[in-house]
Design an enzyme around this catalytic site. Structure first.
Site, mmCIF file in Angstrom:
data_model
loop_
_atom_site.group_PDB
_atom_site.id
_atom_site.type_symbol
_atom_site.label_atom_id
_atom_site.label_comp_id
_atom_site.label_asym_id
_atom_site.label_seq_id
_atom_site.Cartn_x
_atom_site.Cartn_y
_atom_site.Cartn_z
ATOM 1 N N LYS A 114 15.401 -31.279 -28.176
ATOM 2 C CA LYS A 114 14.057 -30.873 -27.731
ATOM 3 C C LYS A 114 13.274 -30.229 -28.871
ATOM 4 C CE LYS A 114 14.172 -31.223 -22.833
ATOM 5 N NZ LYS A 114 14.014 -30.703 -21.489
ATOM 6 N N LYS A 196 17.832 -43.572 -21.866
ATOM 7 C CA LYS A 196 17.843 -43.304 -20.428
ATOM 8 C C LYS A 196 16.427 -43.200 -19.863
ATOM 9 C CE LYS A 196 17.872 -38.479 -19.217
ATOM 10 N NZ LYS A 196 18.351 -37.361 -18.498
ATOM 11 N N LYS A 199 11.902 -38.725 -16.647
ATOM 12 C CA LYS A 199 10.608 -38.438 -16.037
ATOM 13 C C LYS A 199 9.604 -37.833 -17.006
ATOM 14 C CE LYS A 199 12.795 -34.891 -13.326
ATOM 15 N NZ LYS A 199 13.321 -33.966 -14.335
#
Ligand code: ATP
Ligand code: LTN
Length: 334
Positions: A114, A196, A199
């Site tokens: 991140k 993957k 969202k």
């Protein structure tokens, strides 16, 4: 709550839920009601570690909650609530910050990933994220946590923190275990089947199936999914597109990979994709109907999470009180 074991999981409202969240997490959570005391929440505080548009975050939170309720995750004695409504999460999170080493936190792969993706906002919350997640789990003395592969390291650090604390102060926390259910599907992007489906990364709309997409859109996205060079419907590492569609098909129909491959022998990719689309649409149709209905009924969602926060709070503040006493804080004068 009864003497069944406690299982707990949270999901970040970092976007609208995807088919990946549905097949990889929610559909499995749904099956646990009989066997466990189940506690489910939206991890809205965790979502603040990445900059959010406030109105959008509120919308996503209601959408994820509506989906929880549409799937019946609040049935029976289950508890459904919003993390931010039980302040004990933030409070225990702080205490656990003081029992976690910066060296451990800097080894977390999610932090490294991140920080690379949000280089302009490497904030302290992103760094201490695992301490808040440990608080989520330890407050409820959870026995089991269903986690995907990506969250395993966070569960490990939760166990380390709990053991460290217990070694100093006695048995305060139950040390939780990962719950490995029947392998949930790992759903990959429809356009980028080596990554993957996620969202918070739905920039390419055709890559991701959102539970809020309409059924036609969902079918079309599947029909447009990238496939691989030959035309044999068989899973293999050099055919990530077909492998992904097969695994979605199996997760939805409950068939094994062999059964699914057998069914599509001699069938072209076009007809195969149409069959996957049909299966996914039929699976999602009733869930979506319920979801749309509940999403319009904000009063109902609010009543469930109000009750959920009260019941969760009763468990959480008991643990927090014990922790405060153990570490030497003076009891508040009332
Ligand atoms: P974000 O983009 O914010 O990281 P996400 O969509 O990747 O979100 P999480 O909120 O991290 O999802 O995960 C919630 C749950 O859904 C976890 O249990 C995770 O393992 C599961 N999950 C998420 N994406 C997938 C996927 N593509 N396939 C299977 N399971 C998934
Ligand atoms: N980090 C998790 C969400 C999460 C969670 C938790 C999962 C926050 N707190 C406690 C299980 C238990 C994620 O991003 N999937």
């Amino acid at each position: 709550m009864s003497d069944k074991k406690t299982i707990l999981s949270l999901m970040q409202p970092s976007g609208d839920a995807t088919l990946g969240n549905y097949l990889g997490a929610l559909k499995n959570w749904q099956k646990l009601e009989d066997e466990f005391n189940c506690i489910y929440a939206i991890a809205d505080l965790h979502t603040l570690t990445v900059r959010q548009d406030p109105a959008q975050l509120r919308k996503n939170s209601m959408q994820v909650l509506a989906l929880f309720l549409a799937m019946g995750l609040n049935k029976g004695d289950n508890i459904v609530f919003a993390q931010s409504h039980v302040s004990a999460h933030a409070e225990l999170g702080w205490v656990l910050d003081c029992f976690t080493y910066t060296g451990e936190l800097s080894r977390m792969t999610q932090f490294k990933d991140k920080s690379a993706r949000h280089a302009d906002n490497i904030n302290a919350g992103l760094f201490t994220y695992p301490c808040l997640m440990a608080a989520d789990i330890l407050l409820y003395q959870a026995d089991m946590v269903p986690v995907g592969e990506d969250q395993r390291q966070h569960l490990e650090i939760t166990r380390d923190i709990a053991e460290r604390f217990n070694n100093i102060y006695g048995d305060v926390f139950k040390v939780p275990e990962a719950y490995i259910g029947k392998a949930g599907a790992r759903v990959m992007g429809l356009q980028e089947p080596t990554r993957k489906m996620s969202k918070s990364e739905s920039a390419n709309a055709n890559n991701v199936i959102l539970l809020s997409d309409d059924l036609n859109q969902i079918a079309n996205k599947i029909k447009r999914a990238v496939t691989d060079s030959d035309s044999v419907v068989k899973a293999s590492p050099d055919k990530p597109g077909i492998t992904n569609l097969l695994s979605i098909y199996c997760a939805v129909t409950g068939k094994t990979l062999e059964e699914a491959e057998g069914e599509f022998v001699g069938v072209g990719y076009g007809a195969f994709k149409a069959a996957v689309a049909e299966a996914v649409v039929e699976e999602l149709r009733p869930v979506k109907e319920e979801y749309e209905r509940i999403l319009k009924d904000k009063a109902y969602i609010n009543s469930v999470i109000k009750d959920g926060a009260e019941r969760a709070g009763r468990i959480a503040y008991r643990t927090l009180g014990k922790v405060y006493k153990k570490v030497g804080l003076i009891p508040p004068v009332r």
